[in-house]
Design a protein around this motif. Structure first.
Motif, mmCIF file in Angstrom:
data_model
loop_
_atom_site.group_PDB
_atom_site.id
_atom_site.type_symbol
_atom_site.label_atom_id
_atom_site.label_comp_id
_atom_site.label_asym_id
_atom_site.label_seq_id
_atom_site.Cartn_x
_atom_site.Cartn_y
_atom_site.Cartn_z
ATOM 1 N N PRO A 153 -51.487 -17.778 -41.384
ATOM 2 C CA PRO A 153 -50.667 -18.993 -41.718
ATOM 3 C C PRO A 153 -48.950 -18.150 -41.294
ATOM 4 O O PRO A 153 -48.646 -17.218 -42.010
ATOM 5 C CB PRO A 153 -51.365 -19.180 -43.440
ATOM 6 C CG PRO A 153 -53.026 -18.629 -43.172
ATOM 7 C CD PRO A 153 -52.554 -18.328 -42.385
ATOM 8 N N PHE A 154 -47.663 -19.478 -41.575
ATOM 9 C CA PHE A 154 -46.444 -18.715 -41.877
ATOM 10 C C PHE A 154 -45.913 -19.532 -42.614
ATOM 11 O O PHE A 154 -46.550 -20.868 -42.977
ATOM 12 C CB PHE A 154 -46.061 -18.626 -40.302
ATOM 13 C CG PHE A 154 -45.926 -19.813 -39.187
ATOM 14 C CD1 PHE A 154 -45.097 -21.260 -39.540
ATOM 15 C CD2 PHE A 154 -46.983 -20.594 -38.737
ATOM 16 C CE1 PHE A 154 -45.063 -21.949 -38.871
ATOM 17 C CE2 PHE A 154 -47.332 -22.023 -38.408
ATOM 18 C CZ PHE A 154 -45.598 -22.222 -38.167
ATOM 19 N N ASP A 155 -44.989 -18.472 -42.828
ATOM 20 C CA ASP A 155 -43.753 -19.897 -43.120
ATOM 21 C C ASP A 155 -42.425 -19.953 -42.127
ATOM 22 O O ASP A 155 -41.832 -19.697 -41.135
ATOM 23 C CB ASP A 155 -42.620 -18.608 -44.827
ATOM 24 C CG ASP A 155 -43.616 -18.551 -45.205
ATOM 25 O OD1 ASP A 155 -44.912 -19.725 -45.867
ATOM 26 O OD2 ASP A 155 -43.989 -17.862 -46.764
ATOM 27 N N PHE A 156 -41.765 -21.386 -42.407
ATOM 28 C CA PHE A 156 -40.478 -21.381 -41.351
ATOM 29 C C PHE A 156 -39.750 -22.402 -42.350
ATOM 30 O O PHE A 156 -39.937 -23.116 -42.445
ATOM 31 C CB PHE A 156 -40.968 -22.624 -40.387
ATOM 32 C CG PHE A 156 -40.283 -23.501 -39.156
ATOM 33 C CD1 PHE A 156 -39.776 -22.344 -38.154
ATOM 34 C CD2 PHE A 156 -39.282 -23.725 -39.393
ATOM 35 C CE1 PHE A 156 -39.079 -22.785 -37.396
ATOM 36 C CE2 PHE A 156 -38.189 -24.715 -38.812
ATOM 37 C CZ PHE A 156 -38.744 -24.052 -37.367
ATOM 38 N N THR A 157 -39.012 -21.620 -42.711
ATOM 39 C CA THR A 157 -37.362 -22.217 -42.618
ATOM 40 C C THR A 157 -36.337 -22.514 -41.930
ATOM 41 O O THR A 157 -36.042 -21.941 -42.039
ATOM 42 C CB THR A 157 -36.831 -20.697 -43.910
ATOM 43 O OG1 THR A 157 -37.613 -20.870 -44.746
ATOM 44 C CG2 THR A 157 -35.678 -21.684 -44.785
ATOM 45 N N GLY A 158 -36.082 -23.770 -41.860
ATOM 46 C CA GLY A 158 -35.218 -24.578 -40.721
ATOM 47 C C GLY A 158 -33.251 -24.960 -41.594
ATOM 48 O O GLY A 158 -34.124 -25.451 -42.607
ATOM 49 N N ASP A 159 -33.178 -26.152 -40.492
ATOM 50 C CA ASP A 159 -32.394 -26.333 -41.250
ATOM 51 C C ASP A 159 -32.803 -27.650 -41.249
ATOM 52 O O ASP A 159 -32.056 -27.948 -42.484
ATOM 53 C CB ASP A 159 -30.670 -26.928 -39.883
ATOM 54 C CG ASP A 159 -30.264 -25.906 -39.478
ATOM 55 O OD1 ASP A 159 -30.263 -24.549 -40.785
ATOM 56 O OD2 ASP A 159 -29.402 -25.387 -39.026
ATOM 57 N N THR A 160 -33.668 -28.327 -40.654
ATOM 58 C CA THR A 160 -34.028 -29.676 -41.245
ATOM 59 C C THR A 160 -35.685 -29.958 -41.453
ATOM 60 O O THR A 160 -36.523 -30.441 -41.488
ATOM 61 C CB THR A 160 -34.419 -30.361 -39.517
ATOM 62 O OG1 THR A 160 -34.651 -29.932 -38.534
ATOM 63 C CG2 THR A 160 -32.726 -30.713 -39.046
ATOM 64 N N VAL A 161 -36.097 -28.836 -41.069
ATOM 65 C CA VAL A 161 -37.874 -28.054 -41.244
ATOM 66 C C VAL A 161 -37.782 -27.061 -42.287
ATOM 67 O O VAL A 161 -37.533 -26.367 -42.172
ATOM 68 C CB VAL A 161 -38.868 -27.849 -40.099
ATOM 69 C CG1 VAL A 161 -40.226 -28.031 -40.434
ATOM 70 C CG2 VAL A 161 -38.475 -29.315 -39.630
ATOM 71 N N GLN A 162 -38.821 -27.246 -43.350
ATOM 72 C CA GLN A 162 -38.994 -25.735 -43.525
ATOM 73 C C GLN A 162 -40.936 -26.167 -44.124
ATOM 74 O O GLN A 162 -41.200 -26.887 -45.453
ATOM 75 C CB GLN A 162 -38.416 -25.867 -45.814
ATOM 76 C CG GLN A 162 -37.385 -26.090 -45.639
ATOM 77 C CD GLN A 162 -36.793 -27.310 -44.977
ATOM 78 O OE1 GLN A 162 -36.515 -28.300 -45.723
ATOM 79 N NE2 GLN A 162 -35.060 -26.872 -44.105
ATOM 80 N N LEU A 163 -41.739 -24.743 -44.242
ATOM 81 C CA LEU A 163 -43.022 -25.429 -44.152
ATOM 82 C C LEU A 163 -43.415 -23.996 -44.919
ATOM 83 O O LEU A 163 -42.615 -22.446 -44.588
ATOM 84 C CB LEU A 163 -43.601 -25.248 -42.678
ATOM 85 C CG LEU A 163 -43.701 -26.083 -41.974
ATOM 86 C CD1 LEU A 163 -44.105 -26.420 -40.686
ATOM 87 C CD2 LEU A 163 -43.465 -27.023 -42.388
ATOM 88 N N LYS A 164 -43.998 -24.135 -46.166
ATOM 89 C CA LYS A 164 -45.025 -22.540 -46.157
ATOM 90 C C LYS A 164 -46.666 -22.273 -46.746
ATOM 91 O O LYS A 164 -47.147 -23.802 -46.531
ATOM 92 C CB LYS A 164 -44.336 -22.476 -48.213
ATOM 93 C CG LYS A 164 -44.863 -21.239 -49.303
ATOM 94 C CD LYS A 164 -44.104 -21.411 -50.392
ATOM 95 C CE LYS A 164 -44.591 -19.995 -50.533
ATOM 96 N NZ LYS A 164 -43.885 -18.976 -50.479
ATOM 97 N N GLY A 165 -46.645 -21.549 -46.084
ATOM 98 C CA GLY A 165 -48.235 -21.386 -46.086
ATOM 99 C C GLY A 165 -48.501 -22.797 -44.473
ATOM 100 O O GLY A 165 -49.778 -23.329 -44.787
ATOM 101 N N ALA A 166 -47.929 -22.966 -43.396
ATOM 102 C CA ALA A 166 -48.561 -23.450 -42.909
ATOM 103 C C ALA A 166 -48.978 -22.860 -41.689
ATOM 104 O O ALA A 166 -49.516 -21.886 -41.452
ATOM 105 C CB ALA A 166 -46.748 -23.995 -41.774
ATOM 106 N N PHE A 167 -49.917 -23.650 -41.481
ATOM 107 C CA PHE A 167 -51.561 -23.248 -40.495
ATOM 108 C C PHE A 167 -52.123 -24.692 -40.017
ATOM 109 O O PHE A 167 -52.272 -25.428 -40.661
ATOM 110 C CB PHE A 167 -52.409 -22.402 -41.849
ATOM 111 C CG PHE A 167 -53.739 -21.497 -40.959
ATOM 112 C CD1 PHE A 167 -53.036 -20.776 -39.653
ATOM 113 C CD2 PHE A 167 -54.703 -22.397 -40.733
ATOM 114 C CE1 PHE A 167 -53.927 -20.574 -38.875
ATOM 115 C CE2 PHE A 167 -55.970 -21.045 -39.672
ATOM 116 C CZ PHE A 167 -55.516 -20.688 -38.809
#
Length: 285
Positions: A153-167
């Motif tokens: 799992p990974f986190d992603f913090t972008g300008d339009t997409v934010q994910l926490k614990g994505a897998f």
């Protein structure tokens, strides 16, 4: 390289049985290598209140009823679905099809097309301006690729997409992931294609423009340190049942211009035996 031919059956103003009939027939004809739907939620041609099917749901159904065709949406509107959800949908179709998905994606409907724009308001979807939409496409491609390939799992913090614990689990059948097909002609979209696409598609109609856009894609690839030859050039060409010679001429010109992936748009209603007609009248000649 010999051109690879496919068909596009827009899932609007048609019955489900007609779509199944055409795809079943095409699946038996090796000269037709790929088949496509589009991604709209309301009709953009014909009766504005006529029938239209949701693309990914229909694609999964057709994937289950075919065995050979590569298949996809030409192209998914990135405005319709959150990218992590889209990654899961696409993985499911790749599994159902036993690894035949070509993952088509683009910015989404152009704001100048009123019949396309209305589908956002009708479904409660936001329609952000182009700069936001292009940034969202770039981030979506990055996130989807990671969901298909990352082992943890990974986190992603972008300008339009934010994910926490994505897998993503399961992963797609195709490794490292399904081919990414990016559609569009705008310079900003071509920059995204240069980074992420394995195939780039443009609507036909103005071949000189398509050639110049292909050259611009070459330039962006070079700037990124990528070999432009890694990206297959694809073109969508409308089919004329009444004048197949006109379509054959357009195909020949596109192939001569370097477009080796040809998508033949079949207008509805679809005649009986239309897939065999495409082979006999358009591909074999």
């Amino acid at each position: 390289m010999s051109p690879r031919f496919g068909i596009m059956t827009a899932p609007m103003q048609v019955d489900y049985a007609d779509l199944v009939r055409v795809w079943h027939e095409a699946d038996t004809l090796p000269a037709i290598e790929h088949a496509w739907l589009f991604d709209h939620l309301l009709p953009i041609v014909g009766d504005p209140d006529g029938p239209i099917f949701e693309g990914w749901t229909l694609l999964s159904a057709l994937a289950a009823q075919t065995s050979r065709l590569r298949l996809g949406l030409m192209v998914t509107s990135n405005r319709f679905r959150p990218p992590a959800v889209l990654a899961k949908i696409a993985t499911t179709v790749d599994v159902v099809s036993a690894g035949r998905l070509d993952f088509g994606i683009g910015v989404g409907s152009r704001p100048s097309h009123p019949l396309a724009r209305r589908e956002y308001e009708a479904h409660g979807l936001p329609f952000h301006e182009t700069a936001h939409a292009v940034q969202a496409l770039a981030e979506a491609c990055a996130v989807i690729r990671r969901l298909w390939t990352d082992a943890t799992p990974f986190d992603f913090t972008g300008d339009t997409v934010q994910l926490k614990g994505a897998f993503g689990n399961p992963k797609p059948v195709q490794r490292p992931h399904p081919p990414i097909v990016i559609g569009g002609r705008a310079a900003a979209t071509l920059r995204v294609a240069a980074e992420h696409a394995g195939v780039w598609n443009i609507p036909g109609g103005d071949l000189d423009d398509a050639v110049s856009r292909s050259a611009l894609l070459d330039r962006y690839c070079t700037e990124l340190g990528r070999d432009p030859a890694e990206i297959t050039r694809s073109i969508h060409l409308p089919v004329s049942y009444a004048d197949p010679a006109l379509t054959r001429k357009a195909i020949g010109e596109a192939v001569d211009a370097g477009f080796e992936h040809v998508v033949l748009g079949l207008p509805s209603p679809f005649p009986e035996g239309v897939a065999q007609w495409v082979v006999d009248e358009l591909i074999k000649p």
